[in-house]
Design a protein around this motif. Structure first.
Motif, PDB file in Angstrom:
ATOM      1  N   SER A 483       0.825  -1.202   0.000  1.00  0.00           N
ATOM      2  CA  SER A 483       0.000   0.000   0.000  1.00  0.00           C
ATOM      3  C   SER A 483       0.859   1.252   0.000  1.00  0.00           C
ATOM      4  O   SER A 483       1.933   1.282   0.607  1.00  0.00           O
ATOM      5  N   ALA A 484       0.364   2.283  -0.669  1.00  0.00           N
ATOM      6  CA  ALA A 484       1.067   3.565  -0.677  1.00  0.00           C
ATOM      7  C   ALA A 484       0.830   4.314   0.621  1.00  0.00           C
ATOM      8  O   ALA A 484       1.622   5.160   1.019  1.00  0.00           O
ATOM      9  N   THR A 485      -0.294   3.999   1.287  1.00  0.00           N
ATOM     10  CA  THR A 485      -0.625   4.621   2.571  1.00  0.00           C
ATOM     11  C   THR A 485      -1.086   3.527   3.528  1.00  0.00           C
ATOM     12  O   THR A 485      -1.340   2.395   3.115  1.00  0.00           O
ATOM     13  N   MET A 486      -1.206   3.861   4.789  1.00  0.00           N
ATOM     14  CA  MET A 486      -1.669   2.895   5.781  1.00  0.00           C
ATOM     15  C   MET A 486      -3.039   2.356   5.372  1.00  0.00           C
ATOM     16  O   MET A 486      -3.976   3.123   5.148  1.00  0.00           O
ATOM     17  N   PRO A 487      -3.197   1.014   5.257  1.00  0.00           N
ATOM     18  CA  PRO A 487      -4.500   0.463   4.880  1.00  0.00           C
ATOM     19  C   PRO A 487      -5.579   0.835   5.897  1.00  0.00           C
ATOM     20  O   PRO A 487      -5.374   0.683   7.103  1.00  0.00           O
ATOM     21  N   ALA A 488      -6.691   1.325   5.416  1.00  0.00           N
ATOM     22  CA  ALA A 488      -7.794   1.687   6.298  1.00  0.00           C
ATOM     23  C   ALA A 488      -8.319   0.450   7.010  1.00  0.00           C
ATOM     24  O   ALA A 488      -8.218  -0.674   6.499  1.00  0.00           O
ATOM     25  N   ARG A 489      -8.911   0.665   8.187  1.00  0.00           N
ATOM     26  CA  ARG A 489      -9.428  -0.459   8.967  1.00  0.00           C
ATOM     27  C   ARG A 489     -10.446  -1.256   8.156  1.00  0.00           C
ATOM     28  O   ARG A 489     -10.462  -2.498   8.195  1.00  0.00           O
ATOM     29  N   GLU A 490     -11.299  -0.577   7.408  1.00  0.00           N
ATOM     30  CA  GLU A 490     -12.325  -1.262   6.622  1.00  0.00           C
ATOM     31  C   GLU A 490     -11.693  -2.174   5.578  1.00  0.00           C
ATOM     32  O   GLU A 490     -12.199  -3.271   5.312  1.00  0.00           O
TER      33      GLU A 490
END
Length: 758
Positions: A483-490
C-alpha cells in the motif's frame, strides 16, 4: 542567474540549438557548449569529460588549462568526475577538496577553484561522460543551476551521439557474441519451470531530439499521451483474466494512482517549459527519479518507484509513436521474457499461453509485478546479473526457478535432463495432489496436523489444492507492504473476512503485523529507531506495534469484526517477554469491549498465541504458557538468533544446520514444556517444510507444522511412511549422545526404515 530553472535551462537550450545546427566539428561544438554554460551559470570553469576506452577524458573546458584537454584522464570511480560517472549521481560541493574522492590533477590548474558541481551525461541509462562546473569562491550551486546542468547534459548526450563520440566498447552491457552454453544464477521469486526462446521486453527507446521547436505543441503531445496511457491501464484492469478481489487488484489500483499523479505530470510540464521535447521531458524527469532511487536504502520504496519507471517507459512509447514492446508485437512461440524490471500492467499485456517464464535483472519478492505473476502462474527468476551480456534475442532458454538458474543455449543432453525433471516434477505433483484427500497419519496411527503459511488472499486456494488442515500462519503485513498509505481499517477487515470465508471451517491463525526492521514502510516515520545495523533484531514486529498503538488498535478491531460469529485465532510475533504478550492481548480485549458496548457481533472465541522466535522467551516460558491458547515456534528467526548468524549471509547460510543438536535440544525443551502445560505447539517456518527436518521435529514430539503450500504433498508422503514411536525413541537417544553428523545419521536411519523423503 535567472529566477526559474525552466527559464535558465531554456536560455541555454536556445543557444545550444544554434550550436548543434552549425556546420562545425564536434570538438568546436563542445568548446562552444563549455563557453555557453560557463557564461549562463556565471561560472569560472565548465568542463566536459567523455568516456573513452573505459576512462573519462577531458574533452573540452572553459577556465581550466587548454593543454590538459585530451591529456587529463580519470578512471571510473576516480576523483569527483569518476565518482559521478560510476554512480550515475550528481555532486554539489562548496569545497571540492573536502570530498573523500577528490583527486587533484595539477596539469589542469584547478587548484585555485573551490566549489564544484557535476552531473552525469547519460545515454541508454549509463554514464557516457560528465558535465562539471567550478568556481573560485566556496559556494554550493543553487537547485535551479543543478537542474539546468542536468537538462543540458541530456542535450549533450544527443550531440556526442550524433558526432559518434560515444565509445560503445566502454559499455559494461556489451553483449558477448557466443553460441556456448551458459548458466545464469538468480533469485527465486515465483517458483516453476519453463522453456522457450529469449525475448527482450522492450528495446530501449533512444531519444534523438531533445530541444523543442514549439513548446506548446510538445505539451499537447504529452497531454494526449497521458490520456491514452490512462485509458490503457483502465482497460487492462477491467480485462484481467485471473479474477478480481485479490492483492493483484490492489496493486493495479495503486499503479493507476501513480498514472493519475498530478505531481508527476507537473514535473514533466516544467521540463517542457525549459525547452525540451515531450520525449526528452519525460526522460529528464525519469533520470531524476532513477538518481533518487539509487540513494534510497528502503527496498520497498524502491519497488514502488519501479512502477513509476514502468509508466515512464509506457508514456515515452506512446508519445513517440513507437509502441513496439514484445507484448504489443505479439509472442510467436513459447517465450522466456527478459527485462530489467517489469511493471504489473506490462506483464498483463502478454499472451499467457506463450509466456513460459520471466527473468529480471532486478526484482524482489515485494515488487508489484511478483504479486501479479503469482496470480497468473508465471515463474519468475530475479536478480539475474549479466543477463544482457550472456543472452541474445532468440536464444533457447531453460528456466528452473527452483534451482535458481537459467540455462542459455542448452545442449541436447541438458534439454533431455530438463524435460525429464519437468516430467518428474509434474508426476510428483500429480502424486502429491492425489494425497490431498488423505490424512497425514503415521504408520502407527498418529495424526499430524499439516497447515500452510499464507500472506495473500489468493493463497487460501492452496487449502483445497493441497488438502491442508488450515492456515497456521497468515502474514497480515503484506497488505501494508503493497500500500502507498496505511490500509484503512475497513480494507483490513475486508481482507480478513475474505480469508476466513474462503477457509470455511478450517482454522486460520492471523499473525499481527511484522513490519519495521528490514520491512520498513515508506509512510511510517522510523526516525526513532535510527539507522539499524541489524534490522532483523531491531525495532520491528510487536515492538513497533506496541509503540504504534493506533496501528495495533485498528488491526485488532478489523480482525475482531471480521471474525464475528466464529473462532478468531490471533498470534503475536517476536514476543521477547511475557509483559509484551499481556500488553498486546489487552489492546485486543479493549477493542472487543468497545465493540461489545456498541452492540456489534463478536467472535464466539478469541484464541491468543505467541511466536517464539527470541530465545529469551524460552527462559520465561513457564510464566507465559498459562496465558496462551497455543504456541508457534518461528524457526527462521529463531535459528539465526540462536547462532548469532544472519541467515541471508551467503557464508553463514550453509554453516549452521537446522539438524544441529543445539537447535534440536532447544526445540525438544520448548515443546516438552508446552505439552506439559497442555498448550498446542506448532513449528512455522522453512524447517517444517523439509521432509528430513520435519521427520526430526516429529521425533521431538512436535506434530503441528505450518509450511509452504508446495511442501504439503512431500510432508504428507513422509508422514504416512513413518513410524512415529520409533523415531521418537531414536531422537531421544541421539539428543542424549549426539552423533558426529546428525543429518547423515538421520538420513541413513530414514532410508533403512523406508521413510519417503524425496
Amino acid at each position: 542567474m535567472p529566477l526559474s530553472a525552466a527559464a535558465s535551462a531554456r536560455e541555454i537550450l536556445v543557444r545550444l540549438h544554434d550550436v548543434m545546427a552549425a556546420r562545425t566539428s564536434a570538438q568546436a561544438k563542445l568548446n562552444q557548449v563549455a563557453d555557453i554554460i560557463a557564461e549562463a551559470l556565471d561560472s569560472e570553469v565548465c568542463s566536459i569529460y567523455l568516456l573513452r576506452e573505459g576512462v573519462l577524458e577531458l574533452f573540452a573546458t572553459h577556465g581550466l588549462e587548454e593543454s590538459a584537454v585530451h591529456v587529463t584522464t580519470l578512471a571510473l570511480g576516480e576523483g569527483l568526475v569518476g565518482t559521478i560517472a560510476q554512480n550515475v549521481e550528481t555532486l554539489n560541493l562548496d569545497e571540492a577538496a573536502s570530498h573523500p574522492d577528490f583527486a587533484y590533477r595539477p596539469e589542469t590548474g584547478e587548484d585555485r577553484f573551490h566549489s564544484f558541481a557535476g552531473v552525469p551525461i547519460i545515454r541508454r541509462e549509463r554514464s557516457v561522460g560528465v558535465l562539471a562546473v567550478q568556481h573560485v569562491e566556496p559556494r554550493r550551486y543553487a537547485d535551479i543551476e543543478i537542474e539546468a546542468l542536468q537538462t543540458v547534459a541530456m542535450v549533450l548526450s544527443e550531440l556526442i551521439a550524433n558526432a559518434d563520440l560515444i565509445d560503445e566498447s566502454s559499455a559494461a552491457t556489451t553483449r558477448i557474441q557466443s553460441t556456448a552454453t551458459a548458466r545464469v544464477q538468480g533469485f527465486k521469486l515465483v517458483d516453476g519451470m519453463g522453456a522457450g526462446v529469449a525475448v527482450y521486453h522492450q528495446p530501449r527507446i533512444v531519444i534523438e531530439h531533445t530541444v523543442a521547436e514549439d513548446t506548446e505543441a510538445e505539451r499537447r503531445r504529452v497531454y494526449t499521451a497521458f490520456d491514452k496511457m490512462r485509458d490503457q491501464i483502465e482497460r487492462m484492469q477491467a480485462q484481467a483474466e485471473f479474477g478480481v478481489g485479490g492483492e493483484h487488484d490492489e496493486v493495479l489500483e495503486m499503479y493507476k494512482m501513480f498514472a493519475y499523479d498530478e505531481g508527476w505530470s507537473r514535473r514533466i510540464n516544467e521540463a517542457i517549459d525549459s525547452g525540451l521535447t515531450a520525449e526528452a521531458a519525460i526522460e529528464r524527469v525519469q533520470q531524476r527519479t532513477r538518481m533518487r532511487m539509487r540513494q534510497i536504502d528502503d527496498p520497498l520504496l524502491r519497488d514502488r518507484m519501479h512502477d513509476l519507471e514502468d509508466l515512464s517507459n509506457r508514456l515515452i512509447r506512446i508519445v513517440s509513436g513507437r509502441l513496439g514492446t514484445a507484448a504489443q508485437l505479439g509472442l510467436r512461440e513459447d517465450t522466456i521474457l527478459i527485462a530489467k524490471n517489469l511493471g504489473p500492467a506490462e506483464l498483463l499485456e502478454y499472451d499467457r499461453r506463450r509466456l513460459k517464464g520471466v527473468v529480471l535483472e532486478e526484482g524482489s519478492l515485494t515488487a508489484h509485478v511478483i504479486i501479479v505473476a503469482r496470480a497468473m502462474g508465471v515463474p519468475v527468476l530475479g536478480r539475474a546479473k549479466d543477463i544482457k551480456r550472456l543472452v541474445a534475442e532468440g536464444d533457447k532458454l531453460l528456466l528452473d526457478v527452483g534451482s535458481e538458474a537459467l540455462f542459455v543455449r542448452p545442449t541436447q543432453a541438458m534439454e533431455e535432463a530438463f524435460e525429464a525433471k519437468l516430467a518428474l516434477s509434474q508426476k510428483r505433483r500429480a502424486a502429491f495432489a492425489a494425497l490431498k484427500g488423505v490424512a497425514p497419519e503415521t504408520k502407527d496411527g498418529h495424526r499430524v496436523t499439516v497447515m500452510v503459511n499464507a500472506g495473500l488472499r489468493d493463497d487460501v486456494a492452496a487449502l483445497d489444492l493441497t488438502g491442508a488442515d488450515g492456515i497456521g500462519l497468515f502474514r497480515t503485513e503484506f497488505q501494508f507492504l503493497v500500500s502507498a498509505t496505511m490500509p484503512a481499517r475497513e480494507r483490513q477487515q475486508r481482507l480478513y473476512r475474505d480469508v476466513l470465508d474462503a477457509a470455511g471451517d478450517r482454522p486460520v491463525v492471523f499473525r499481527t503485523v511484522d513490519i519495521g526492521g528490514d520491512k520498513a514502510l515508506p509512510y511510517l516515520d522510523h526516525d526513532e529507531a535510527g539507522e539499524e545495523e541489524n534490522p532483523a533484531m531491531g525495532w520491528r514486529a510487536l515492538r513497533l506495534a506496541l509503540e504504534r498503538e493506533g496501528l495495533m488498535k485498528a488491526q485488532a478491531r478489523a480482525l475482531i469484526e471480521a471474525g464475528a460469529g466464529r473462532t478468531l485465532s490471533v498470534m503475536f510475533p517476536m514476543v521477547s517477554e511475557p509483559w509484551e504478550f499481556d500488553q498486546a492481548r489487552a489492546i485486543f480485549e479493549a477493542q472487543r469491549g468497545w465493540l461489545a458496548d456498541r452492540g456489534k457481533k463478536l467472535p464466539t472465541q478469541i484464541r491468543y498465541g505467541a511466536m517464539l522466535e527470541v530465545p529469551a522467551l524460552a527462559e520465561v516460558l513457564d510464566l507465559l504458557l498459562p496465558k496462551l491458547n497455543f504456541l508457534s515456534i518461528g524457526t527462521n528467526d529463531l535459528t539465526q538468533f540462536l547462532f548469532a548468524a544472519d541467515r541471508a549471509h551467503p557464508k553463514l547460510a550453509v554453516r549452521y544446520d537446522w539438524l544441529s543438536p543445539a537447535i534440536l535440544r532447544f526445540l525438544a525443551r520448548v515443546s516438552g514444556q508446552a505439552r506439559a502445560a497442555n498448550v498446542p505447539v506448532a513449528v512455522c517456518g522453512e524447517m517444517g517444510g523439509r521432509p528430513l527436518e520435519a521427520l526430526a521435529l516429529i521425533g521431538l514430539g512436535i506434530d503441528r507444522l505450518s509450511i509452504t503450500p508446495a511442501a504439503v504433498g512431500p510432508i504428507k508422503a513422509m508422514v504416512r511412511s513413518l513410524d512415529r514411536a520409533a523415531v521418537m525413541v531414536q531422537m531421544a537417544d541421539w539428543l542424549a549422545r549426539p552423533p558426529a553428523d546428525m543429518r547423515a545419521t538421520l538420513s541413513d536411519w530414514a532410508a533403512a526404515q523406508g521413510v519417503e523423503l524425496d
